[in-house]
Scaffold this motif. Structure first.
Motif, PDB file in Angstrom:
ATOM      1  N   HIS A   4       0.968  -1.709   0.080  1.00 14.17           N
ATOM      2  CA  HIS A   4       0.315   0.229  -0.340  1.00 14.17           C
ATOM      3  C   HIS A   4       0.449   1.081  -0.140  1.00 14.17           C
ATOM      4  O   HIS A   4       1.982   0.984   0.173  1.00 14.17           O
ATOM      5  N   TYR A  48      -3.905   5.290   1.148  1.00 12.33           N
ATOM      6  CA  TYR A  48      -4.316   5.560   2.705  1.00 12.33           C
ATOM      7  C   TYR A  48      -3.717   6.542   2.204  1.00 12.33           C
ATOM      8  O   TYR A  48      -3.761   6.873   2.091  1.00 12.33           O
ATOM      9  N   ARG A  58      -9.155   5.008   2.277  1.00 15.34           N
ATOM     10  CA  ARG A  58      -8.333   4.762   0.959  1.00 15.34           C
ATOM     11  C   ARG A  58      -9.217   4.299  -0.236  1.00 15.34           C
ATOM     12  O   ARG A  58     -10.435   4.137   0.017  1.00 15.34           O
ATOM     13  N   VAL A  83     -11.879   3.640   6.969  1.00 12.65           N
ATOM     14  CA  VAL A  83     -11.181   2.574   7.729  1.00 12.65           C
ATOM     15  C   VAL A  83     -11.003   3.723   9.015  1.00 12.65           C
ATOM     16  O   VAL A  83     -11.061   5.015   9.024  1.00 12.65           O
ATOM     17  N   TYR A  84     -10.878   2.606  10.463  1.00  2.99           N
ATOM     18  CA  TYR A  84     -10.698   2.914  11.439  1.00  2.99           C
ATOM     19  C   TYR A  84      -9.669   3.943  11.412  1.00  2.99           C
ATOM     20  O   TYR A  84      -8.243   3.830  10.957  1.00  2.99           O
ATOM     21  N   GLN A  86      -6.423   5.781  12.400  1.00  3.61           N
ATOM     22  CA  GLN A  86      -5.026   5.363  12.711  1.00  3.61           C
ATOM     23  C   GLN A  86      -4.219   6.844  12.579  1.00  3.61           C
ATOM     24  O   GLN A  86      -3.657   7.183  11.561  1.00  3.61           O
ATOM     25  N   PRO A 103      -4.782  -0.432   8.663  1.00  6.11           N
ATOM     26  CA  PRO A 103      -6.430   0.082   9.288  1.00  6.11           C
ATOM     27  C   PRO A 103      -7.110  -0.891   8.687  1.00  6.11           C
ATOM     28  O   PRO A 103      -6.722  -1.247   7.349  1.00  6.11           O
ATOM     29  N   ARG A 104      -8.228  -1.253   9.298  1.00  4.75           N
ATOM     30  CA  ARG A 104      -9.110  -2.062   9.221  1.00  4.75           C
ATOM     31  C   ARG A 104      -9.964  -1.003   8.729  1.00  4.75           C
ATOM     32  O   ARG A 104      -9.976  -0.036   8.870  1.00  4.75           O
ATOM     33  N   ASP A 105     -10.459  -1.881   7.507  1.00  2.00           N
ATOM     34  CA  ASP A 105     -12.034  -0.974   6.928  1.00  2.00           C
ATOM     35  C   ASP A 105     -12.670  -1.032   7.755  1.00  2.00           C
ATOM     36  O   ASP A 105     -13.632  -1.697   8.901  1.00  2.00           O
ATOM     37  N   ALA A 107     -16.846  -1.777   8.858  1.00  2.00           N
ATOM     38  CA  ALA A 107     -17.489  -2.742   8.455  1.00  2.00           C
ATOM     39  C   ALA A 107     -18.954  -1.175   8.343  1.00  2.00           C
ATOM     40  O   ALA A 107     -19.272  -0.882   8.353  1.00  2.00           O
TER      41      ALA A 107
END
Length: 130
Positions: A4, A48, A58, A83-84, A86, A103-105, A107
Motif C-alpha cells: 500500500h 491510504y 483508502r 477505515v478505522y 490510525q 488500518p482495517r476498513d 464495517a
C-alpha cells in the motif's frame, strides 16, 4: 499480499472535502514526479489518505501511467473506503505502507463515532494510553 501507499490529503480540511474529490469521477489520477520503485507490488493494494495526522480512508490502486510531461499518474478506483482511524505523522509525497500495519476498513453501518483528532491520538499513543 499487495503493498500500500500513504499520501496526505493536501488541501482537504475534512473527510467530506476529500470525498468531494471523488464525486462524479470515473477514475481518480494522482500525479507524482517519480513512479514508486515497487509499483508492481502496489497494484491491487490501496492508497491510504492521511487527514489531520490520521489515516482516514483508502482507495484501491488500479495501475500506474506515464503522463505526457514525464510524470506518473497513480490510477485509483473512484471510491473512497473509510477505515478505522490510525495516527500517522505527516510526510511529503507518498510512502509505502506494510499491509500488516494498514488500518482495517469500517464495517457496513459502523460509525467512526467520536474519533480522536490525529494529533491528540498520536500523543496518547506515545504515552501508551491508546
Amino acid at each position: 499480499m499487495p503493498l500500500h501507499l500513504t499520501k496526505i490529503a493536501f488541501g482537504a480540511k475534512s473527510y467530506d472535502q476529500l470525498a468531494d474529490w471523488y464525486r462524479g469521477q470515473s477514475e481518480i489520477r494522482l500525479t507524482t514526479r517519480n513512479r514508486p520503485t515497487r509499483h508492481e507490488e502496489c497494484i491491487g493494494g490501496s492508497l491510504y489518505w492521511i487527514l489531520n495526522h490520521a489515516i482516514v480512508a483508502r482507495s484501491p490502486i488500479t495501475g500506474f501511467a506515464k503522463t505526457e510531461d514525464g510524470r506518473w499518474d497513480i490510477c485509483l478506483e473512484p471510491r473512497l473506503i473509510r477505515v478505522y482511524q490510525q495516527s500517522k505523522r505527516a510526510h511529503q509525497g507518498w510512502r509505502y505502507l506494510d499491509p500488516a500495519k494498514a488500518p482495517r476498513d469500517l464495517a457496513e453501518g459502523e460509525a467512526i463515532g467520536d474519533a480522536l483528532p490525529g494529533r491528540l491520538a498520536m500523543k496518547l499513543e506515545r504515552l501508551g494510553l491508546v
